[in-house]
Design a protein around this motif. Sequence first.
Motif, PDB file in Angstrom:
ATOM      1  N   GLY A 249       0.805  -1.214   0.000  1.00 39.49           N
ATOM      2  CA  GLY A 249       0.000   0.000   0.000  1.00 39.49           C
ATOM      3  C   GLY A 249       0.835   1.260   0.000  1.00 39.49           C
ATOM      4  N   SER A 250       0.141   2.385   0.124  1.00 41.39           N
ATOM      5  CA  SER A 250       0.790   3.688   0.058  1.00 41.39           C
ATOM      6  C   SER A 250       0.316   4.580   1.198  1.00 41.39           C
ATOM      7  CB  SER A 250       0.464   4.380  -1.272  1.00 41.39           C
ATOM      8  OG  SER A 250       0.935   3.640  -2.374  1.00 41.39           O
ATOM      9  N   LEU A 251       1.185   5.501   1.572  1.00 44.22           N
ATOM     10  CA  LEU A 251       0.850   6.573   2.509  1.00 44.22           C
ATOM     11  C   LEU A 251       1.589   7.821   2.053  1.00 44.22           C
ATOM     12  CD1 LEU A 251       1.158   4.956   6.076  1.00 44.22           C
ATOM     13  CD2 LEU A 251      -0.937   5.786   5.006  1.00 44.22           C
ATOM     14  N   ARG A 252       1.014   8.970   2.391  1.00 43.68           N
ATOM     15  CA  ARG A 252       1.718  10.230   2.168  1.00 43.68           C
ATOM     16  C   ARG A 252       1.835  10.959   3.496  1.00 43.68           C
ATOM     17  NH1 ARG A 252       0.629  15.645  -1.475  1.00 43.68           N
ATOM     18  NH2 ARG A 252      -0.929  16.074   0.133  1.00 43.68           N
ATOM     19  N   LEU A 253       3.072  11.188   3.901  1.00 49.00           N
ATOM     20  CA  LEU A 253       3.336  11.953   5.109  1.00 49.00           C
ATOM     21  C   LEU A 253       3.490  13.424   4.755  1.00 49.00           C
ATOM     22  CD1 LEU A 253       5.967   9.662   6.883  1.00 49.00           C
ATOM     23  CD2 LEU A 253       3.469   9.531   6.930  1.00 49.00           C
ATOM     24  N   SER A 254       3.034  14.273   5.656  1.00 42.57           N
ATOM     25  CA  SER A 254       3.200  15.710   5.512  1.00 42.57           C
ATOM     26  C   SER A 254       3.918  16.252   6.730  1.00 42.57           C
ATOM     27  CB  SER A 254       1.838  16.416   5.376  1.00 42.57           C
ATOM     28  OG  SER A 254       1.142  15.958   4.246  1.00 42.57           O
ATOM     29  N   CYS A 255       4.658  17.317   6.531  1.00 42.61           N
ATOM     30  CA  CYS A 255       5.340  17.989   7.624  1.00 42.61           C
ATOM     31  C   CYS A 255       5.135  19.485   7.431  1.00 42.61           C
ATOM     32  CB  CYS A 255       6.812  17.630   7.634  1.00 42.61           C
ATOM     33  SG  CYS A 255       7.784  18.546   8.852  1.00 42.61           S
ATOM     34  N   ALA A 256       4.347  20.082   8.306  1.00 36.95           N
ATOM     35  CA  ALA A 256       4.049  21.508   8.233  1.00 36.95           C
ATOM     36  C   ALA A 256       5.019  22.276   9.117  1.00 36.95           C
ATOM     37  CB  ALA A 256       2.616  21.764   8.675  1.00 36.95           C
ATOM     38  N   ALA A 257       5.587  23.330   8.557  1.00 38.76           N
ATOM     39  CA  ALA A 257       6.573  24.133   9.270  1.00 38.76           C
ATOM     40  C   ALA A 257       6.018  25.509   9.581  1.00 38.76           C
ATOM     41  CB  ALA A 257       7.841  24.262   8.437  1.00 38.76           C
ATOM     42  N   SER A 258       6.410  26.034  10.712  1.00 38.29           N
ATOM     43  CA  SER A 258       6.058  27.402  11.077  1.00 38.29           C
ATOM     44  C   SER A 258       7.275  28.047  11.713  1.00 38.29           C
ATOM     45  CB  SER A 258       4.876  27.432  12.049  1.00 38.29           C
ATOM     46  OG  SER A 258       5.183  26.736  13.233  1.00 38.29           O
ATOM     47  N   GLY A 259       7.298  29.361  11.680  1.00 40.58           N
ATOM     48  CA  GLY A 259       8.440  30.057  12.248  1.00 40.58           C
ATOM     49  C   GLY A 259       9.223  30.778  11.174  1.00 40.58           C
ATOM     50  N   ARG A 260      10.519  30.588  11.174  1.00 42.86           N
ATOM     51  CA  ARG A 260      11.380  31.251  10.190  1.00 42.86           C
ATOM     52  C   ARG A 260      11.055  30.789   8.779  1.00 42.86           C
ATOM     53  NH1 ARG A 260      17.558  30.869  11.493  1.00 42.86           N
ATOM     54  NH2 ARG A 260      17.546  31.548   9.321  1.00 42.86           N
ATOM     55  N   THR A 261      11.554  31.480   7.804  1.00 40.09           N
ATOM     56  CA  THR A 261      11.271  31.225   6.404  1.00 40.09           C
ATOM     57  C   THR A 261      11.595  29.784   6.041  1.00 40.09           C
ATOM     58  OG1 THR A 261      11.824  33.510   5.916  1.00 40.09           O
ATOM     59  CG2 THR A 261      11.687  31.994   4.061  1.00 40.09           C
TER      60      THR A 261
ATOM     61  N   ARG B 281       8.516  19.264  -1.767  1.00 40.28           N
ATOM     62  CA  ARG B 281       8.213  20.377  -0.885  1.00 40.28           C
ATOM     63  C   ARG B 281       7.396  21.410  -1.625  1.00 40.28           C
ATOM     64  NH1 ARG B 281      13.634  22.604   1.319  1.00 40.28           N
ATOM     65  NH2 ARG B 281      12.265  24.144   2.298  1.00 40.28           N
ATOM     66  N   ASP B 282       6.592  22.126  -0.872  1.00 39.96           N
ATOM     67  CA  ASP B 282       5.821  23.251  -1.395  1.00 39.96           C
ATOM     68  C   ASP B 282       6.139  24.436  -0.490  1.00 39.96           C
ATOM     69  OD1 ASP B 282       3.943  25.156  -2.100  1.00 39.96           O
ATOM     70  OD2 ASP B 282       2.358  23.703  -2.432  1.00 39.96           O
ATOM     71  N   ASN B 283       7.036  25.288  -0.942  1.00 34.30           N
ATOM     72  CA  ASN B 283       7.477  26.405  -0.108  1.00 34.30           C
ATOM     73  C   ASN B 283       6.354  27.414   0.136  1.00 34.30           C
ATOM     74  OD1 ASN B 283      10.024  25.321   0.202  1.00 34.30           O
ATOM     75  ND2 ASN B 283      10.952  26.575  -1.401  1.00 34.30           N
ATOM     76  N   ALA B 284       5.384  27.489  -0.769  1.00 36.86           N
ATOM     77  CA  ALA B 284       4.251  28.395  -0.565  1.00 36.86           C
ATOM     78  C   ALA B 284       3.359  27.918   0.587  1.00 36.86           C
ATOM     79  CB  ALA B 284       3.438  28.512  -1.836  1.00 36.86           C
ATOM     80  N   LYS B 285       3.359  26.606   0.825  1.00 38.61           N
ATOM     81  CA  LYS B 285       2.544  26.037   1.891  1.00 38.61           C
ATOM     82  C   LYS B 285       3.365  25.662   3.110  1.00 38.61           C
ATOM     83  CE  LYS B 285      -1.044  24.173  -1.154  1.00 38.61           C
ATOM     84  NZ  LYS B 285      -1.794  22.954  -1.578  1.00 38.61           N
ATOM     85  N   ASN B 286       4.668  25.944   3.056  1.00 41.49           N
ATOM     86  CA  ASN B 286       5.557  25.614   4.187  1.00 41.49           C
ATOM     87  C   ASN B 286       5.448  24.141   4.575  1.00 41.49           C
ATOM     88  OD1 ASN B 286       6.240  28.290   4.211  1.00 41.49           O
ATOM     89  ND2 ASN B 286       5.312  28.759   6.175  1.00 41.49           N
ATOM     90  N   THR B 287       5.431  23.286   3.578  1.00 35.58           N
ATOM     91  CA  THR B 287       5.207  21.868   3.829  1.00 35.58           C
ATOM     92  C   THR B 287       6.151  21.013   3.005  1.00 35.58           C
ATOM     93  OG1 THR B 287       2.865  22.298   4.299  1.00 35.58           O
ATOM     94  CG2 THR B 287       3.480  20.023   3.832  1.00 35.58           C
ATOM     95  N   VAL B 288       6.621  19.950   3.627  1.00 41.69           N
ATOM     96  CA  VAL B 288       7.387  18.930   2.927  1.00 41.69           C
ATOM     97  C   VAL B 288       6.608  17.617   3.015  1.00 41.69           C
ATOM     98  CG1 VAL B 288       8.785  18.352   4.958  1.00 41.69           C
ATOM     99  CG2 VAL B 288       9.655  17.843   2.675  1.00 41.69           C
ATOM    100  N   TYR B 289       6.696  16.832   1.962  1.00 39.36           N
ATOM    101  CA  TYR B 289       5.924  15.601   1.858  1.00 39.36           C
ATOM    102  C   TYR B 289       6.849  14.400   1.673  1.00 39.36           C
ATOM    103  CZ  TYR B 289       2.337  19.048   0.704  1.00 39.36           C
ATOM    104  OH  TYR B 289       1.494  20.133   0.729  1.00 39.36           O
ATOM    105  N   LEU B 290       6.336  13.250   2.050  1.00 40.26           N
ATOM    106  CA  LEU B 290       7.010  11.997   1.740  1.00 40.26           C
ATOM    107  C   LEU B 290       5.943  11.033   1.230  1.00 40.26           C
ATOM    108  CD1 LEU B 290       9.753  10.510   1.777  1.00 40.26           C
ATOM    109  CD2 LEU B 290       9.023   9.501   3.953  1.00 40.26           C
ATOM    110  N   GLN B 291       5.924  10.821  -0.078  1.00 39.84           N
ATOM    111  CA  GLN B 291       5.026   9.852  -0.685  1.00 39.84           C
ATOM    112  C   GLN B 291       5.688   8.480  -0.614  1.00 39.84           C
ATOM    113  OE1 GLN B 291       1.836  10.243  -2.046  1.00 39.84           O
ATOM    114  NE2 GLN B 291       1.890   7.993  -2.115  1.00 39.84           N
TER     115      GLN B 291
END
Length: 124
Positions: free
Chosen positions: A16-28, A72-82
Amino acid sequence: QVQLVESGGGLVQAGGSLRLSCAASGRTFSSYAMGWFRQAPGKEREFVAAISRNSPSTYYADSVKGRFTISRDNAKNTVYLQMNSLEPEDTAVYYCAARDGYRDYTRSYSYDYWGQGTQVTVSS
């Protein structure tokens, strides 16, 4: 300072599959290179994947190459792992991490900030 919060873990059958997300806040967010690590019970934390800051180059552990994709999506401050074609050996707590410098991206000591982790369990 940056705060990281992972999500998307869970229980999945082998193959199977999973997609992990990591949301960042704080500095750029775009000023950090990002990585994913994992730690299985009784084992050391190990490198899974990494992505550079703005023109994204990606790097993978041999054990996940061809099955996992970091982005990664820098506009959403998020990195993914598919994660595709999951195997029971992929069972672990997965951590995202942010790296401010330019040290070895495969080493956990190179990273400055860590999330709390998300559990991934792959059943056979």
